[in-house]
Write a protein that holds these residues in place. Structure first.
Motif, PDB file in Angstrom:
ATOM      1  N   THR A  62      82.288  79.077  73.278  1.00 52.15           N
ATOM      2  CA  THR A  62      83.435  79.375  72.433  1.00 52.15           C
ATOM      3  C   THR A  62      83.285  80.743  71.779  1.00 52.15           C
ATOM      4  O   THR A  62      84.236  81.530  71.714  1.00 52.15           O
ATOM      5  CB  THR A  62      83.596  78.287  71.349  1.00 52.15           C
ATOM      6  OG1 THR A  62      83.732  77.008  72.002  1.00 52.15           O
ATOM      7  CG2 THR A  62      84.821  78.542  70.494  1.00 52.15           C
ATOM      8  N   THR A  63      82.076  81.041  71.304  1.00 54.41           N
ATOM      9  CA  THR A  63      81.810  82.350  70.702  1.00 54.41           C
ATOM     10  C   THR A  63      81.947  83.462  71.728  1.00 54.41           C
ATOM     11  O   THR A  63      82.527  84.518  71.455  1.00 54.41           O
ATOM     12  CB  THR A  63      80.392  82.372  70.098  1.00 54.41           C
ATOM     13  OG1 THR A  63      80.290  81.350  69.108  1.00 54.41           O
ATOM     14  CG2 THR A  63      80.086  83.729  69.475  1.00 54.41           C
ATOM     15  N   ARG A  66      85.514  84.436  72.320  1.00 57.26           N
ATOM     16  CA  ARG A  66      86.326  84.828  71.179  1.00 57.26           C
ATOM     17  C   ARG A  66      87.099  86.106  71.525  1.00 57.26           C
ATOM     18  O   ARG A  66      86.558  87.022  72.122  1.00 57.26           O
ATOM     19  CB  ARG A  66      85.429  85.060  69.960  1.00 57.26           C
ATOM     20  CG  ARG A  66      86.201  85.331  68.669  1.00 57.26           C
ATOM     21  CD  ARG A  66      85.240  85.657  67.541  1.00 57.26           C
ATOM     22  NE  ARG A  66      84.357  84.535  67.248  1.00 57.26           N
ATOM     23  CZ  ARG A  66      83.074  84.657  66.939  1.00 57.26           C
ATOM     24  NH1 ARG A  66      82.501  85.852  66.908  1.00 57.26           N
ATOM     25  NH2 ARG A  66      82.343  83.591  66.678  1.00 57.26           N
ATOM     26  N   ASN A  67      88.352  86.145  71.162  1.00 58.10           N
ATOM     27  CA  ASN A  67      89.247  87.283  71.439  1.00 58.10           C
ATOM     28  C   ASN A  67      89.575  87.435  72.918  1.00 58.10           C
ATOM     29  O   ASN A  67      90.072  88.486  73.346  1.00 58.10           O
ATOM     30  CB  ASN A  67      88.653  88.598  70.912  1.00 58.10           C
ATOM     31  CG  ASN A  67      88.374  88.555  69.417  1.00 58.10           C
ATOM     32  OD1 ASN A  67      89.165  87.988  68.657  1.00 58.10           O
ATOM     33  ND2 ASN A  67      87.255  89.125  68.997  1.00 58.10           N
ATOM     34  N   ASN A 256      76.447  92.050  66.354  1.00 63.55           N
ATOM     35  CA  ASN A 256      76.367  90.774  65.646  1.00 63.55           C
ATOM     36  C   ASN A 256      74.961  90.205  65.627  1.00 63.55           C
ATOM     37  O   ASN A 256      74.613  89.403  64.772  1.00 63.55           O
ATOM     38  CB  ASN A 256      77.314  89.764  66.314  1.00 63.55           C
ATOM     39  CG  ASN A 256      78.765  90.154  66.159  1.00 63.55           C
ATOM     40  OD1 ASN A 256      79.123  90.816  65.191  1.00 63.55           O
ATOM     41  ND2 ASN A 256      79.598  89.753  67.116  1.00 63.55           N
TER      42      ASN A 256
END
Length: 477
Positions: A62-63, A66-67, A256
């Motif tokens: 899911t991470t 993202r976007n 990140n």
């Protein structure tokens, strides 16, 4: 547009859309995300990734998405498969049982725009029937080497003249490639069920409008030139690589994962002094092999950063679909007694995962001991890091041949009589890469490939041009 019907005129006015579908597995998704980024950033195309799976999405997936405009298809059951299926069969099973969901997703997306391309990877060719019914042109995104692609074009002939594998020392001649021993073929070609499935996929290649290859001319020059020769039944080949996570200076400063302990540890090590040891998201070692690797790293007297997972004595791809099964409660309880204390300061152990792209981009990294997954190889190339090859499953043995004998940017340890890479061999090869004259030659050659990789993905680079050509074709639809 006067010759078009009203319905056709309306369809032509809709925004062009591209639908891309990877096979299950992180290694298949990552390069497709990189292609997605290039298409959506630089070209006026709508892109959606649809993702078949046999499990609900993990937090990591899911991470990662993202976007990214994506759809997770409903997970398919595995009840009719053996308890420990081979990776290739598990992937094919997942795609096959996802076909109804793929059809619904394609129909739904097509209702919102003009779908001008359906891009699947190697294992997704069964979905060509659906795209054909919906009048959507199909393409293959080939996530691994041009060498394997060249081999697969020859594969349908094996139905007529089967090749005997057992106890053979014959060389396989692959057009445009260095010859390889039969023992170095992808493991699946030695399994009748997998071989048959791969033959069926290879037969469907001719149905594609084009094949998008995640490599580039300077990396596999003879093979790509051979593939681009026009032949009946061979679609156009578009080399667009390296589609890899390229860490720039801004990412290094503001990424990140910058607070990850291993990056802080690397900051304290001398330039080019650390060997990165990682077997990808799916690779696992046996208990005995982990012991040999640990003791071999110690014998080499080199600094190392080792991403370590629980041992698996049955399957070298043990965490491909079972990442959570390899989470360590105590990452030190199966290592040789005293190893952690003896290597303290020189070695760092990281449980399960590290930010690989940022690790390989770090100036302290001087070598990479890898399972030879193609994403890992490309990330090494874009960072100029020479390799020690340790293939585990799938096409990784073929990749190891390419790395050591053709690209000439890696060393391959010998396997001992017990089927293990023994500690003495590991110690010698690691020291040779990190300190020896052979390592210096490999480092120089890898630097040349790094410069070539940067050039081909630049503003006027050949890979950038290939993507521009595809995007223009898809926009016209």
């Amino acid at each position: 547009m006067e010759n078009y019907s009203k319905e056709q005129q309306q369809q032509q006015s809709l925004k062009p859309l591209v639908v891309m579908m990877p096979s299950p597995g992180k290694g298949h998704v990552i390069p497709l995300i990189e292609l997605y980024k290039k298409l959506t950033k630089n070209h006026d195309l709508g892109v959606t990734i649809i993702i078949p799976s046999n499990d609900p999405p993990t937090a990591e997936e899911t991470t990662m998405l993202r976007n990214i405009n994506h759809i997770f298809l409903p997970p398919v059951p595995l009840s009719d498969l053996p308890s420990t299926p081979k990776v290739e069969l598990l992937i094919s099973h997942t795609i096959h049982h996802s076909l109804p969901s793929i059809r619904r997703a394609l129909q739904s997306i097509a209702s919102t725009g003009r779908v001008t391309a359906f891009v699947v990877d190697l294992f997704g060719t069964e979905a060509f029937d659906i795209s054909s019914e919906l009048n959507i042109p199909s393409y293959i995104f080939f996530t691994t080497t041009a060498m394997l692609l060249s081999f697969l074009f020859q594969l349908p002939r094996w139905e007529e003249t089967p090749c005997e594998f057992d106890d053979s020392t014959e060389l396989i001649q692959i057009p445009g490639c260095v010859p390889i021993h039969i023992e170095d073929l992808a493991d699946g070609f030695k399994d009748d069920e997998i071989l048959n499935a791969m033959i069926q996929h290879a037969k469907r290649f001719k149905l594609a409008q084009g094949i998008i290859e995640n490599s580039f001319l300077e990396l596999e020059p003879d093979t790509i030139k051979e593939l681009q020769n026009v032949k009946p039944g061979r679609p156009p080949i578009y080399p667009v690589g390296p589609l890899a996570n390229m860490v720039n200076d801004q990412t290094k400063l503001h990424g990140n994962n910058n607070d990850h302990a291993c990056l802080r540890w690397l900051d304290e090590q001398p330039r080019g002094s650390v060997l990165f040891v990682c077997f990808g998201s799916g690779g696992t070692l046996s208990s005995t092999q982990i012991d040999e690797l640990a003791l071999g790293l110690e014998m080499s007297e080199q600094r190392f950063l080792w991403v370590i997972k629980s041992p698996n004595d049955k399957d070298s791809s043990g965490s491909f679909f079972n990442v959570n099964n390899n989470i360590l409660n105590d990452p030190l309880n199966f290592l040789p007694k005293g190893f952690v204390e003896r290597t303290k300061g020189k070695g760092l152990l990281v449980s399960n995962w590290a930010p690989q792209a940022q690790v390989l981009a770090h100036e302290s990294i001087g070598g990479f001991l890898t399972h030879c997954g193609w994403n890992s190889v490309l990330e090494s190339v874009v960072n100029g890091v020479p390799l020690i090859t340790w293939p585990l499953y799938a096409e990784q043995k073929m990749n190891a041949v390419l790395i050591t004998r053709d690209m000439k940017v890696g060393l391959r340890p010998k396997i001992g009589e017990e089927g293990l890479v023994e500690r003495e061999e590991i110690g010698i090869v690691v020291k040779m890469l990190m300190e020896g004259e052979e390592g210096k030659k490999l480092r120089h050659r890898m630097k040349e490939l790094k410069e070539a990789a940067i050039e081909v993905v630049g503003e006027n680079g050949s890979s950038t041009k290939q993507i521009e050509d595809l995007a223009l074709m898809w926009k016209k639809g």
